[in-house]
Design a protein around this motif. Structure first.
Motif, PDB file in Angstrom:
ATOM      1  N   ALA A   1       0.851  -1.193   0.000  1.00  0.00           N
ATOM      2  CA  ALA A   1       0.000   0.000   0.000  1.00  0.00           C
ATOM      3  C   ALA A   1       0.884   1.239   0.000  1.00  0.00           C
ATOM      4  O   ALA A   1       1.981   1.226   0.539  1.00  0.00           O
ATOM      5  CB  ALA A   1      -0.904   0.006   1.227  1.00  0.00           C
ATOM      6  N   MET A   2       0.371   2.289  -0.622  1.00  0.00           N
ATOM      7  CA  MET A   2       1.091   3.565  -0.628  1.00  0.00           C
ATOM      8  C   MET A   2       0.076   4.697  -0.624  1.00  0.00           C
ATOM      9  O   MET A   2      -0.920   4.637  -1.338  1.00  0.00           O
ATOM     10  CB  MET A   2       1.995   3.686  -1.855  1.00  0.00           C
ATOM     11  N   THR A   3       0.340   5.703   0.208  1.00  0.00           N
ATOM     12  CA  THR A   3      -0.493   6.899   0.206  1.00  0.00           C
ATOM     13  C   THR A   3       0.357   8.097  -0.179  1.00  0.00           C
ATOM     14  O   THR A   3       1.554   8.133   0.077  1.00  0.00           O
ATOM     15  CB  THR A   3      -1.132   7.169   1.582  1.00  0.00           C
ATOM     16  N   VAL A   4      -0.277   9.059  -0.796  1.00  0.00           N
ATOM     17  CA  VAL A   4       0.367  10.329  -1.137  1.00  0.00           C
ATOM     18  C   VAL A   4      -0.616  11.433  -0.788  1.00  0.00           C
ATOM     19  O   VAL A   4      -1.771  11.393  -1.201  1.00  0.00           O
ATOM     20  CB  VAL A   4       0.716  10.429  -2.637  1.00  0.00           C
ATOM     21  N   GLU A   5      -0.164  12.402  -0.017  1.00  0.00           N
ATOM     22  CA  GLU A   5      -0.962  13.577   0.291  1.00  0.00           C
ATOM     23  C   GLU A   5      -0.205  14.785  -0.234  1.00  0.00           C
ATOM     24  O   GLU A   5       0.914  15.066   0.198  1.00  0.00           O
ATOM     25  CB  GLU A   5      -1.195  13.688   1.794  1.00  0.00           C
ATOM     26  N   TYR A   6      -0.801  15.475  -1.190  1.00  0.00           N
ATOM     27  CA  TYR A   6      -0.156  16.612  -1.836  1.00  0.00           C
ATOM     28  C   TYR A   6      -0.407  17.880  -1.040  1.00  0.00           C
ATOM     29  O   TYR A   6      -1.535  18.166  -0.659  1.00  0.00           O
ATOM     30  CB  TYR A   6      -0.673  16.763  -3.269  1.00  0.00           C
ATOM     31  N   ALA A   7       0.666  18.655  -0.796  1.00  0.00           N
ATOM     32  CA  ALA A   7       0.538  19.872  -0.003  1.00  0.00           C
ATOM     33  C   ALA A   7       0.876  21.135  -0.795  1.00  0.00           C
ATOM     34  O   ALA A   7       0.358  22.204  -0.502  1.00  0.00           O
ATOM     35  CB  ALA A   7       1.451  19.791   1.217  1.00  0.00           C
ATOM     36  N   ASP A   8       1.747  21.009  -1.791  1.00  0.00           N
ATOM     37  CA  ASP A   8       2.189  22.170  -2.553  1.00  0.00           C
ATOM     38  C   ASP A   8       2.724  21.676  -3.884  1.00  0.00           C
ATOM     39  O   ASP A   8       2.916  20.468  -4.071  1.00  0.00           O
ATOM     40  CB  ASP A   8       3.287  22.912  -1.776  1.00  0.00           C
ATOM     41  N   ALA A   9       2.993  22.588  -4.785  1.00  0.00           N
ATOM     42  CA  ALA A   9       3.515  22.210  -6.097  1.00  0.00           C
ATOM     43  C   ALA A   9       5.000  22.531  -6.193  1.00  0.00           C
ATOM     44  O   ALA A   9       5.445  23.573  -5.724  1.00  0.00           O
ATOM     45  CB  ALA A   9       2.765  22.962  -7.196  1.00  0.00           C
ATOM     46  N   ALA A  10       5.745  21.609  -6.775  1.00  0.00           N
ATOM     47  CA  ALA A  10       7.146  21.863  -7.121  1.00  0.00           C
ATOM     48  C   ALA A  10       7.161  22.321  -8.570  1.00  0.00           C
ATOM     49  O   ALA A  10       6.483  21.739  -9.419  1.00  0.00           O
ATOM     50  CB  ALA A  10       7.975  20.604  -6.932  1.00  0.00           C
ATOM     51  N   LYS A  11       7.905  23.357  -8.837  1.00  0.00           N
ATOM     52  CA  LYS A  11       7.942  23.946 -10.177  1.00  0.00           C
ATOM     53  C   LYS A  11       9.269  23.643 -10.869  1.00  0.00           C
ATOM     54  O   LYS A  11      10.243  23.255 -10.234  1.00  0.00           O
ATOM     55  CB  LYS A  11       7.760  25.465 -10.088  1.00  0.00           C
ATOM     56  N   LEU A  12       9.288  23.854 -12.159  1.00  0.00           N
ATOM     57  CA  LEU A  12      10.505  23.717 -12.944  1.00  0.00           C
ATOM     58  C   LEU A  12      11.584  24.602 -12.323  1.00  0.00           C
ATOM     59  O   LEU A  12      11.349  25.767 -12.039  1.00  0.00           O
ATOM     60  CB  LEU A  12      10.250  24.136 -14.391  1.00  0.00           C
ATOM     61  N   GLY A  13      12.746  24.037 -12.055  1.00  0.00           N
ATOM     62  CA  GLY A  13      13.840  24.777 -11.425  1.00  0.00           C
ATOM     63  C   GLY A  13      13.961  24.532  -9.940  1.00  0.00           C
ATOM     64  O   GLY A  13      14.950  24.931  -9.318  1.00  0.00           O
ATOM     65  N   ASP A  14      12.967  23.886  -9.329  1.00  0.00           N
ATOM     66  CA  ASP A  14      13.053  23.544  -7.905  1.00  0.00           C
ATOM     67  C   ASP A  14      13.932  22.307  -7.723  1.00  0.00           C
ATOM     68  O   ASP A  14      14.025  21.459  -8.606  1.00  0.00           O
ATOM     69  CB  ASP A  14      11.670  23.241  -7.319  1.00  0.00           C
ATOM     70  N   THR A  15      14.557  22.216  -6.559  1.00  0.00           N
ATOM     71  CA  THR A  15      15.292  21.019  -6.173  1.00  0.00           C
ATOM     72  C   THR A  15      14.414  20.222  -5.230  1.00  0.00           C
ATOM     73  O   THR A  15      13.873  20.775  -4.267  1.00  0.00           O
ATOM     74  CB  THR A  15      16.618  21.391  -5.469  1.00  0.00           C
ATOM     75  N   LEU A  16      14.254  18.927  -5.497  1.00  0.00           N
ATOM     76  CA  LEU A  16      13.443  18.057  -4.645  1.00  0.00           C
ATOM     77  C   LEU A  16      14.330  17.299  -3.665  1.00  0.00           C
ATOM     78  O   LEU A  16      15.441  16.895  -4.013  1.00  0.00           O
ATOM     79  CB  LEU A  16      12.656  17.054  -5.491  1.00  0.00           C
ATOM     80  N   TYR A  17      13.815  17.100  -2.462  1.00  0.00           N
ATOM     81  CA  TYR A  17      14.479  16.332  -1.422  1.00  0.00           C
ATOM     82  C   TYR A  17      13.467  15.326  -0.901  1.00  0.00           C
ATOM     83  O   TYR A  17      12.306  15.686  -0.684  1.00  0.00           O
ATOM     84  CB  TYR A  17      14.913  17.225  -0.259  1.00  0.00           C
ATOM     85  N   ILE A  18      13.897  14.093  -0.692  1.00  0.00           N
ATOM     86  CA  ILE A  18      12.999  13.068  -0.166  1.00  0.00           C
ATOM     87  C   ILE A  18      13.589  12.547   1.140  1.00  0.00           C
ATOM     88  O   ILE A  18      14.751  12.140   1.181  1.00  0.00           O
ATOM     89  CB  ILE A  18      12.780  11.908  -1.162  1.00  0.00           C
ATOM     90  N   VAL A  19      12.786  12.599   2.195  1.00  0.00           N
ATOM     91  CA  VAL A  19      13.202  12.099   3.504  1.00  0.00           C
ATOM     92  C   VAL A  19      12.326  10.889   3.812  1.00  0.00           C
ATOM     93  O   VAL A  19      11.098  11.010   3.861  1.00  0.00           O
ATOM     94  CB  VAL A  19      13.027  13.179   4.602  1.00  0.00           C
ATOM     95  N   SER A  20      12.958   9.730   4.009  1.00  0.00           N
ATOM     96  CA  SER A  20      12.223   8.491   4.294  1.00  0.00           C
ATOM     97  C   SER A  20      12.574   8.014   5.693  1.00  0.00           C
ATOM     98  O   SER A  20      13.735   8.083   6.102  1.00  0.00           O
ATOM     99  CB  SER A  20      12.606   7.393   3.297  1.00  0.00           C
ATOM    100  N   LYS A  21      11.574   7.521   6.414  1.00  0.00           N
ATOM    101  CA  LYS A  21      11.788   6.993   7.761  1.00  0.00           C
ATOM    102  C   LYS A  21      11.147   5.615   7.861  1.00  0.00           C
ATOM    103  O   LYS A  21       9.935   5.474   7.660  1.00  0.00           O
ATOM    104  CB  LYS A  21      11.176   7.924   8.810  1.00  0.00           C
ATOM    105  N   VAL A  22      11.964   4.622   8.164  1.00  0.00           N
ATOM    106  CA  VAL A  22      11.449   3.271   8.375  1.00  0.00           C
ATOM    107  C   VAL A  22      10.949   3.209   9.814  1.00  0.00           C
ATOM    108  O   VAL A  22      11.726   3.252  10.763  1.00  0.00           O
ATOM    109  CB  VAL A  22      12.543   2.203   8.119  1.00  0.00           C
ATOM    110  N   ASN A  23       9.642   3.136   9.973  1.00  0.00           N
ATOM    111  CA  ASN A  23       9.036   3.132  11.303  1.00  0.00           C
ATOM    112  C   ASN A  23       9.051   1.761  11.939  1.00  0.00           C
ATOM    113  O   ASN A  23       9.192   1.635  13.157  1.00  0.00           O
ATOM    114  CB  ASN A  23       7.604   3.656  11.230  1.00  0.00           C
ATOM    115  N   LYS A  24       8.908   0.722  11.113  1.00  0.00           N
ATOM    116  CA  LYS A  24       8.947  -0.650  11.619  1.00  0.00           C
ATOM    117  C   LYS A  24       9.313  -1.572  10.466  1.00  0.00           C
ATOM    118  O   LYS A  24       8.752  -1.472   9.377  1.00  0.00           O
ATOM    119  CB  LYS A  24       7.595  -1.065  12.196  1.00  0.00           C
ATOM    120  N   ALA A  25      10.273  -2.444  10.725  1.00  0.00           N
ATOM    121  CA  ALA A  25      10.659  -3.440   9.728  1.00  0.00           C
ATOM    122  C   ALA A  25      11.000  -4.717  10.477  1.00  0.00           C
ATOM    123  O   ALA A  25      12.047  -4.826  11.093  1.00  0.00           O
ATOM    124  CB  ALA A  25      11.862  -2.964   8.920  1.00  0.00           C
TER     125      ALA A  25
END
Length: 102
Positions: free
Chosen positions: A39-63
């Motif tokens: 399963a995967m959820t995505v909740e959109y909060a804002d738009a990234a535009k051309l020229g923006d740098t994206l950063y992804i922070v992932s946290k493993v809560n339980k494995a």
């Protein structure tokens, strides 16, 4: 990949999240390099535009066992600027860890 508003297309977010949460899982759960999405959820909060740098922070809560639960944030800022990063999307990803092939 941009949409008609010159913003990052919404389908890019889950793709990036899938890749980055899988890398995070592999880092904290050795032998989990083979996993599939449950399963995967995505909740959109804002738009990234051309020229923006994206950063992804992932946290493993339980494995443990066969299921892994991971949360993530996708943030952006203007490339080359000192502006504060803003949240573009957040979500969760549940993965089923397959047996190690070794």
């Amino acid at each position: 990949m941009l949409n008609g508003l010159d913003a990052v297309h919404g389908g890019v977010h889950p793709f990036l999240a899938d890749v980055c949460t899988s890398i995070a899982l592999s880092a904290v759960h050795p032998g989990s390099s083979i996993s599939v999405s449950v399963a995967m959820t995505v909740e959109y909060a804002d738009a990234a535009k051309l020229g923006d740098t994206l950063y992804i922070v992932s946290k493993v809560n339980k494995a443990g066992g066969r299921l892994a639960y991971i949360t993530y944030e996708i943030l952006c800022s203007k490339t080359g600027s000192d502006e504060e990063r803003r949240i573009v999307a957040t979500g969760s990803h549940t993965k089923y860890v397959l047996k190690n092939k070794m």
